[in-house]
Design a protein around this motif. Sequence first.
Motif, short mmCIF file in Angstrom:
data_model
loop_
_atom_site.label_atom_id
_atom_site.label_comp_id
_atom_site.label_asym_id
_atom_site.label_seq_id
_atom_site.Cartn_x
_atom_site.Cartn_y
_atom_site.Cartn_z
N TYR A 1 0.85 -1.19 0.00
CA TYR A 1 0.00 0.00 0.00
C TYR A 1 0.89 1.24 0.00
CZ TYR A 1 0.67 -0.08 5.16
OH TYR A 1 1.19 -0.11 6.43
N ASP A 2 0.30 2.36 -0.42
CA ASP A 2 1.03 3.61 -0.57
C ASP A 2 0.48 4.68 0.36
OD1 ASP A 2 2.75 2.88 -2.92
OD2 ASP A 2 0.80 2.58 -3.85
N ASP A 3 1.24 5.76 0.49
CA ASP A 3 0.83 6.89 1.34
C ASP A 3 0.31 8.06 0.50
OD1 ASP A 3 3.26 7.46 0.20
OD2 ASP A 3 4.11 8.42 1.97
N VAL A 4 -0.22 7.74 -0.67
CA VAL A 4 -0.72 8.76 -1.60
C VAL A 4 -2.07 8.32 -2.17
CG1 VAL A 4 1.48 9.80 -2.30
CG2 VAL A 4 0.72 7.67 -3.38
N GLU A 5 -2.85 9.32 -2.62
CA GLU A 5 -4.06 9.03 -3.39
C GLU A 5 -3.61 8.69 -4.81
OE1 GLU A 5 -7.30 9.25 -1.84
OE2 GLU A 5 -5.87 9.27 -0.18
N VAL A 6 -4.16 7.62 -5.36
CA VAL A 6 -3.64 7.07 -6.61
C VAL A 6 -4.68 7.10 -7.72
CG1 VAL A 6 -2.84 4.94 -7.71
CG2 VAL A 6 -1.92 5.60 -5.48
N PHE A 7 -4.27 7.59 -8.88
CA PHE A 7 -5.07 7.53 -10.10
C PHE A 7 -4.26 6.75 -11.14
CE2 PHE A 7 -6.50 11.24 -7.84
CZ PHE A 7 -7.87 11.25 -8.01
N ILE A 8 -4.81 5.62 -11.61
CA ILE A 8 -4.14 4.78 -12.60
C ILE A 8 -4.76 5.04 -13.97
CG2 ILE A 8 -3.60 2.42 -13.31
CD1 ILE A 8 -2.36 3.01 -10.64
N LEU A 9 -3.93 5.37 -14.96
CA LEU A 9 -4.37 5.50 -16.34
C LEU A 9 -3.73 4.37 -17.14
CD1 LEU A 9 -4.84 8.37 -15.13
CD2 LEU A 9 -4.21 9.32 -17.34
N GLN A 10 -4.56 3.51 -17.74
CA GLN A 10 -4.03 2.40 -18.53
C GLN A 10 -3.70 2.91 -19.93
OE1 GLN A 10 -3.31 -0.55 -17.35
NE2 GLN A 10 -2.60 -1.43 -19.29
N LEU A 11 -2.43 2.74 -20.33
CA LEU A 11 -1.95 3.33 -21.58
C LEU A 11 -1.82 2.32 -22.71
CD1 LEU A 11 0.89 5.60 -20.11
CD2 LEU A 11 -1.57 6.04 -20.22
N GLU A 12 -1.20 1.17 -22.44
CA GLU A 12 -1.00 0.13 -23.46
C GLU A 12 -1.36 -1.23 -22.86
OE1 GLU A 12 2.71 1.21 -26.29
OE2 GLU A 12 3.29 0.76 -24.23
N GLY A 13 -1.91 -2.10 -23.69
CA GLY A 13 -2.18 -3.47 -23.25
C GLY A 13 -3.19 -3.55 -22.12
N LEU B 1 -9.64 4.15 -16.26
CA LEU B 1 -9.06 4.86 -15.12
C LEU B 1 -9.47 4.16 -13.83
CD1 LEU B 1 -8.70 8.61 -14.42
CD2 LEU B 1 -10.03 7.26 -12.79
N LEU B 2 -8.52 4.07 -12.91
CA LEU B 2 -8.77 3.48 -11.60
C LEU B 2 -8.28 4.45 -10.54
CD1 LEU B 2 -9.34 1.14 -9.54
CD2 LEU B 2 -7.00 0.33 -10.06
N TYR B 3 -9.11 4.69 -9.53
CA TYR B 3 -8.70 5.49 -8.36
C TYR B 3 -8.79 4.62 -7.12
CZ TYR B 3 -9.45 8.15 -4.12
OH TYR B 3 -9.39 8.58 -2.82
N PHE B 4 -7.82 4.75 -6.22
CA PHE B 4 -8.00 4.18 -4.89
C PHE B 4 -7.26 5.02 -3.85
CE2 PHE B 4 -4.80 1.47 -7.09
CZ PHE B 4 -3.68 1.66 -6.28
N PRO B 5 -7.80 5.03 -2.61
CA PRO B 5 -7.23 5.87 -1.55
C PRO B 5 -5.93 5.32 -1.01
CG PRO B 5 -9.53 5.24 -1.07
CD PRO B 5 -9.04 4.37 -2.19
N ARG B 6 -5.15 6.18 -0.38
CA ARG B 6 -3.92 5.75 0.27
C ARG B 6 -4.26 4.69 1.33
NH1 ARG B 6 -5.26 10.93 1.66
NH2 ARG B 6 -5.22 11.57 3.87
N GLY B 7 -3.39 3.71 1.43
CA GLY B 7 -3.63 2.61 2.35
C GLY B 7 -4.28 1.40 1.70
N THR B 8 -4.82 1.56 0.47
CA THR B 8 -5.44 0.43 -0.22
C THR B 8 -4.36 -0.57 -0.65
OG1 THR B 8 -7.19 1.88 -1.07
CG2 THR B 8 -6.89 -0.26 -2.17
#
Length: 463
Positions: free
Chosen positions: A180-192, A231-238
Motif C-alpha cells: 500500500y502507498d501513502d498517496v491518493e492514486v489515479f491509474i491511467l491504462q496506456l498500453e495493453g 481509469l482506476l482510483y484508490f485511496p492511500r492505504g489500499t
Amino acid sequence: MPKKVKPAGDGKEEGPVPCKQVKLEAAGGPSPLNLDSPSGLFESLISPVKTETFFKEFWEQKPLLIQRDDPVLATYYRSLFRLSDLKSLCSRGMYYGRDVNVCRCVNGKKKVLNKDGKVHFLQLRKDFDQKRATIQFHQPQRFKDELWRIQEKLECYFGSLVGSNVYITPAGSQGLPPHYDDVEVFILQLEGEKHWRLYHPTVPLAREYSLEAEDRIGRPAHEFTLKPGDLLYFPRGTVHQADTPSGLAHSTHVTISTYQSSSWGDFLLDTIPGLVFDTAKADVELRAGIPRQLLLVETTAVATRKLSGFLRMLADRLEGTRELLSADMKKDFAMNRLPPYYVGDGAELSTPGGQLPGLDSTVRLQFRDHVVLTVGPDQDPSDETREKMVYIYHSLKNRRDTHMMGNEETESHGLRFPLSHIDALKQIWNSSAISVKDLKLTTDEEKQSLVLSLWTECLIQVV
C-alpha cells in the motif's frame, strides 16, 4: 459509444452514461481531456462521474473503476507514454535507481534487477524480454510534455504535489508484491491490459508505504482488468497488486499520485508552532519556565494538566486568529511543484513584459494558481524580534527536470513585504483588476514600489 462507469467491485453499472468530450488544441494536437482549467481537467478525467459525487462517495473512502470503450481516449492515453519511448529517453542519460528501476515479483517478494550507473536501452530491453522484468520509469512528466501539462493542472486543482511513475510489464509477469502507498492514486491504462487485485486496507489512510504479506491481506475485495482508456482510483492505504495476463502484449500504465503528507495532522504540525509563538508573546503564563528536572523524569500528571490547559487556551485563541502562520507547507509546495505549462522557451515566466506599472495604472494578478500568499515570522536570523511578514512564493521559475526527484536541490522564488502590506496584496489577489491608486497603503511611493516588485517577478501585468 456510451461509456460505462462502475464503483470497483460492486458489480453494478452507473450507466450507460454519455460522456461529453471537450476537445482543445494542445501542443501535440487535440486532446479529449478538457485542459482549459484545473477543475475542467479533473472533471473530464473522471467523467462521467461528477466531481461532487467523487469527493462525497469515493475520495479517501473506496476505489473507483471507470471502464471506457472510447478509441479516441485510448489513443490519447497511449500517446502519454509508450514502451517505444524508452529508447530515445535512454539516449538522454537515464540512471538506474534515480530514473529507472527494473524489478520483478518472485514468490511474493520484490527482486530488484538494477545495474550500476547509466541505463542502456539494449540491456533494458533484454531484461524486459528475457527476465520478464517490469520497468518503472520515475517522474516521466520531466520529459513528456503532455504529462507535464496534466500534472501541472492537477497540482493547481489539489493544491498539493502531483507525481507519477510509469510501469511497463511483460505478458505473464508481475513487477511488485502486494503493498500500500501513502498517496491518493489515479491509474491511467496506456498500453495493453493489466489485471488488478485490491484488498481492504490494513492501515486506512496510511502515512507510509509498506509491503503486505499474502497471508495477511486475505481475499481480494475487488478484481478486474484495465484496458487502454480506463481509469482506476484508490485511496492511500489500499493494498493492491497487479500483473499482465499471459498470452497478451505488454502492459503500460501511469500512476498519478497526490496528497502525500497533506492530512489535517500535517497541517496542525505546520501551523501550531506559529500559533504558540504568537500566544507566548501575548501571554506571560506561556513564557514561564517548566518545572525543574522535568526533562530528566517521566512527565508528571501536573505537567500533563498544565499542557492540557495551554491547548485549550490555544484553541480559544485560534477561533479569533485572522492569519494562521504556515511554517513550511505552503513554501514547500510552491518550491517543489511544476512550473506553469508553456509552449516555447518560457521567457514570459522569467522576464517581465508589457507596460511598466505606475501610479495611474490598472493591474491584475497573473498565474494565480501558481502563487501562494502567506504570513509567517521574519526569516532573517539577524531580526531577534521575529516580526510577522507577508511572503509570496511562486513556481514560475521552478525547474521541471527536478520535479518530485526528492534529493535534488531546490530554491524558493518570491518576495516578502511588511505585514502592513497585507490588505493591499489581498486587494490585488481578490480583484480581477485594480487601480494602483486604490491600494490600501499610506503613501504613493509604497503603492508604486509594491506593484513594481510584483511586476518584476512577473506576477502582475498592466491592463
